[in-house]
Design a protein around this motif. Sequence first.
Motif, PDB file in Angstrom:
ATOM      1  N   VAL A 107      15.668 -19.443 -18.770  1.00 13.92           N
ATOM      2  CA  VAL A 107      14.685 -19.945 -19.672  1.00 13.92           C
ATOM      3  C   VAL A 107      13.390 -20.306 -18.903  1.00 13.92           C
ATOM      4  N   LYS A 108      13.596 -20.798 -17.701  1.00 11.90           N
ATOM      5  CA  LYS A 108      12.502 -21.358 -16.674  1.00 11.90           C
ATOM      6  C   LYS A 108      11.665 -19.911 -16.169  1.00 11.90           C
ATOM      7  N   ALA A 109      12.492 -18.840 -15.895  1.00 17.51           N
ATOM      8  CA  ALA A 109      11.910 -17.676 -15.568  1.00 17.51           C
ATOM      9  C   ALA A 109      10.785 -17.058 -16.661  1.00 17.51           C
ATOM     10  N   LEU A 110      11.073 -17.725 -17.829  1.00 20.97           N
ATOM     11  CA  LEU A 110       9.990 -16.979 -19.049  1.00 20.97           C
ATOM     12  C   LEU A 110       8.694 -17.473 -19.211  1.00 20.97           C
ATOM     13  N   ALA A 111       8.357 -18.462 -18.216  1.00 14.84           N
ATOM     14  CA  ALA A 111       7.234 -19.093 -18.170  1.00 14.84           C
ATOM     15  C   ALA A 111       5.923 -18.043 -17.964  1.00 14.84           C
ATOM     16  N   GLY A 112       4.857 -18.203 -18.840  1.00  7.02           N
ATOM     17  CA  GLY A 112       3.772 -17.165 -18.805  1.00  7.02           C
ATOM     18  C   GLY A 112       4.104 -15.779 -19.384  1.00  7.02           C
ATOM     19  N   LYS A 113       5.337 -15.663 -19.569  1.00  7.07           N
ATOM     20  CA  LYS A 113       5.799 -14.192 -20.199  1.00  7.07           C
ATOM     21  C   LYS A 113       5.893 -14.115 -21.423  1.00  7.07           C
ATOM     22  N   LEU A 120       9.047  -6.426 -23.817  1.00  4.77           N
ATOM     23  CA  LEU A 120       8.817  -7.841 -23.791  1.00  4.77           C
ATOM     24  C   LEU A 120       9.959  -8.454 -22.917  1.00  4.77           C
ATOM     25  N   ALA A 121       9.383  -9.593 -22.359  1.00  5.74           N
ATOM     26  CA  ALA A 121      10.332 -10.432 -21.429  1.00  5.74           C
ATOM     27  C   ALA A 121      11.557 -10.830 -22.177  1.00  5.74           C
ATOM     28  N   ALA A 122      11.596 -11.030 -23.238  1.00  7.70           N
ATOM     29  CA  ALA A 122      12.692 -11.892 -23.948  1.00  7.70           C
ATOM     30  C   ALA A 122      12.403 -11.759 -25.514  1.00  7.70           C
ATOM     31  N   ALA A 123      13.340 -12.098 -26.186  1.00  6.23           N
ATOM     32  CA  ALA A 123      13.296 -12.327 -27.906  1.00  6.23           C
ATOM     33  C   ALA A 123      14.370 -13.071 -28.292  1.00  6.23           C
ATOM     34  N   THR A 124      14.003 -13.894 -29.347  1.00  2.97           N
ATOM     35  CA  THR A 124      15.091 -14.690 -30.205  1.00  2.97           C
ATOM     36  C   THR A 124      15.524 -13.838 -31.474  1.00  2.97           C
ATOM     37  N   GLN A 179      19.991  -9.178 -21.728  1.00  2.00           N
ATOM     38  CA  GLN A 179      20.753 -10.191 -20.968  1.00  2.00           C
ATOM     39  C   GLN A 179      20.611 -11.565 -21.938  1.00  2.00           C
ATOM     40  N   PHE A 180      21.914 -12.188 -22.200  1.00  2.00           N
ATOM     41  CA  PHE A 180      22.052 -13.235 -22.867  1.00  2.00           C
ATOM     42  C   PHE A 180      21.332 -14.560 -22.034  1.00  2.00           C
ATOM     43  N   ILE A 181      20.725 -15.274 -22.533  1.00  2.00           N
ATOM     44  CA  ILE A 181      20.213 -16.624 -21.818  1.00  2.00           C
ATOM     45  C   ILE A 181      20.848 -17.906 -22.582  1.00  2.00           C
ATOM     46  N   THR A 182      20.572 -18.197 -23.741  1.00  2.00           N
ATOM     47  CA  THR A 182      21.214 -19.164 -24.298  1.00  2.00           C
ATOM     48  C   THR A 182      21.004 -19.128 -26.017  1.00  2.00           C
ATOM     49  N   GLY A 183      21.518 -20.133 -26.957  1.00  2.00           N
ATOM     50  CA  GLY A 183      21.175 -19.944 -28.210  1.00  2.00           C
ATOM     51  C   GLY A 183      21.681 -21.204 -28.882  1.00  2.00           C
ATOM     52  N   SER A 184      21.491 -21.173 -30.100  1.00  2.00           N
ATOM     53  CA  SER A 184      21.832 -22.307 -31.027  1.00  2.00           C
ATOM     54  C   SER A 184      23.179 -22.676 -30.899  1.00  2.00           C
ATOM     55  N   ILE A 188      17.255 -13.823 -26.011  1.00  2.00           N
ATOM     56  CA  ILE A 188      17.897 -12.747 -24.884  1.00  2.00           C
ATOM     57  C   ILE A 188      16.665 -12.208 -24.262  1.00  2.00           C
ATOM     58  N   ALA A 189      17.100 -11.910 -22.812  1.00  2.00           N
ATOM     59  CA  ALA A 189      16.214 -11.467 -22.094  1.00  2.00           C
ATOM     60  C   ALA A 189      16.263 -10.036 -21.859  1.00  2.00           C
ATOM     61  N   ALA A 190      15.177  -9.301 -21.572  1.00  2.00           N
ATOM     62  CA  ALA A 190      15.149  -7.877 -21.328  1.00  2.00           C
ATOM     63  C   ALA A 190      15.866  -7.361 -20.080  1.00  2.00           C
ATOM     64  N   PRO A 191      16.147  -6.163 -20.476  1.00  2.00           N
ATOM     65  CA  PRO A 191      17.248  -5.544 -19.233  1.00  2.00           C
ATOM     66  C   PRO A 191      16.172  -5.454 -17.878  1.00  2.00           C
ATOM     67  N   GLY A 192      16.891  -5.652 -16.904  1.00  2.00           N
ATOM     68  CA  GLY A 192      16.510  -5.973 -15.639  1.00  2.00           C
ATOM     69  C   GLY A 192      15.734  -7.236 -15.212  1.00  2.00           C
ATOM     70  N   MET A 193      15.613  -8.144 -16.030  1.00  2.00           N
ATOM     71  CA  MET A 193      14.788  -9.239 -15.696  1.00  2.00           C
ATOM     72  C   MET A 193      15.595 -10.178 -14.768  1.00  2.00           C
ATOM     73  N   LYS A 194      14.991 -10.696 -14.031  1.00  2.00           N
ATOM     74  CA  LYS A 194      15.775 -11.599 -12.790  1.00  2.00           C
ATOM     75  C   LYS A 194      14.834 -12.693 -12.648  1.00  2.00           C
TER      76      LYS A 194
END
Length: 308
Positions: free
Chosen positions: A121-127, A175-179, A194-199, A111-117
Amino acid sequence: MKKIIALLFLPLFFLAAGCGGGKQELSTLKIGLMPDTDSVPFIIAQEKGYFKEEGLNVELHPFKSAMDRDSALQSGNLDGAVSDMLAVAFAKTGGFDVKVTSMTDGSYKLIAAPGMKPPTVKALAGKEVAVSRNTIIEYVTDHILESNAMTGDDIAKVIIPQIPTRLELLQSGNLAAATLPEPMASIAVHNGCQFITGSDELGINPGVILFTGKSTKEKEAEIKAMYRAYNKAVAYLNSAARSEYIDLVVEKGGFPPAAKDALTLPVYHEAGLPKQSDVTDCMAWLKRKALIEETYDYADLVVDFFRP
């Protein structure tokens, strides 16, 4: 005279034997739960009286982190727990015998944080992405990264074992995201994340119910009775209106109040054994990360209580 006395007491002996041949008296089962949807059938079975219908007393013990749950198992305070294949392998590597008795229907989501654009998954690089180290959460996270041609080194993993804390930091934008497991993932989305993807999207399911090796040997009748009650709870959850159980589930599951609106339960399945591929894949991940040295086969980890 001795023969006469013996003959007089003989009918009483058979009467006592007949009374003892009734329903077997079952011992108490102590089961550890996590704040996720895998624990819901146990809550329902307890509150609807399904365990009692099977002549079984069950103590449910809630935990907020896998580490606390596993410590309780190894100290002898639990017979079994809602857990995952990784915890099983770690226990066996540490010389503590546990056995998988069934799979579960849990779901784990990035799950991505509110407002992350953009929330990709690719946008999480380095975050910073929050996980719990060497658990089902990190396992799912690594698989998500691999499916996007990334590795754990491409993000900054932040280790937060306690699930409520992970949720709170994500929602606050720290945080940028969390599982997260369900229902915490749905609560996060309900609160603006914001939902990104999951199991589910990856087709993996490493969640299990396990018992100590000692309990599988000494409490077979109790475990079978537990699963009969568990299956009654599954049937109820799959047929009852959400309004019938949602307040109970939120209260007894220790879920935040937002779960009342956000929580959507999965379609639960009757208790059954995990897939061979889920077990094999978990063991391969652990070996790649050098977290275990032994190679455990399906038969080393799983015991079948469902054969006729």
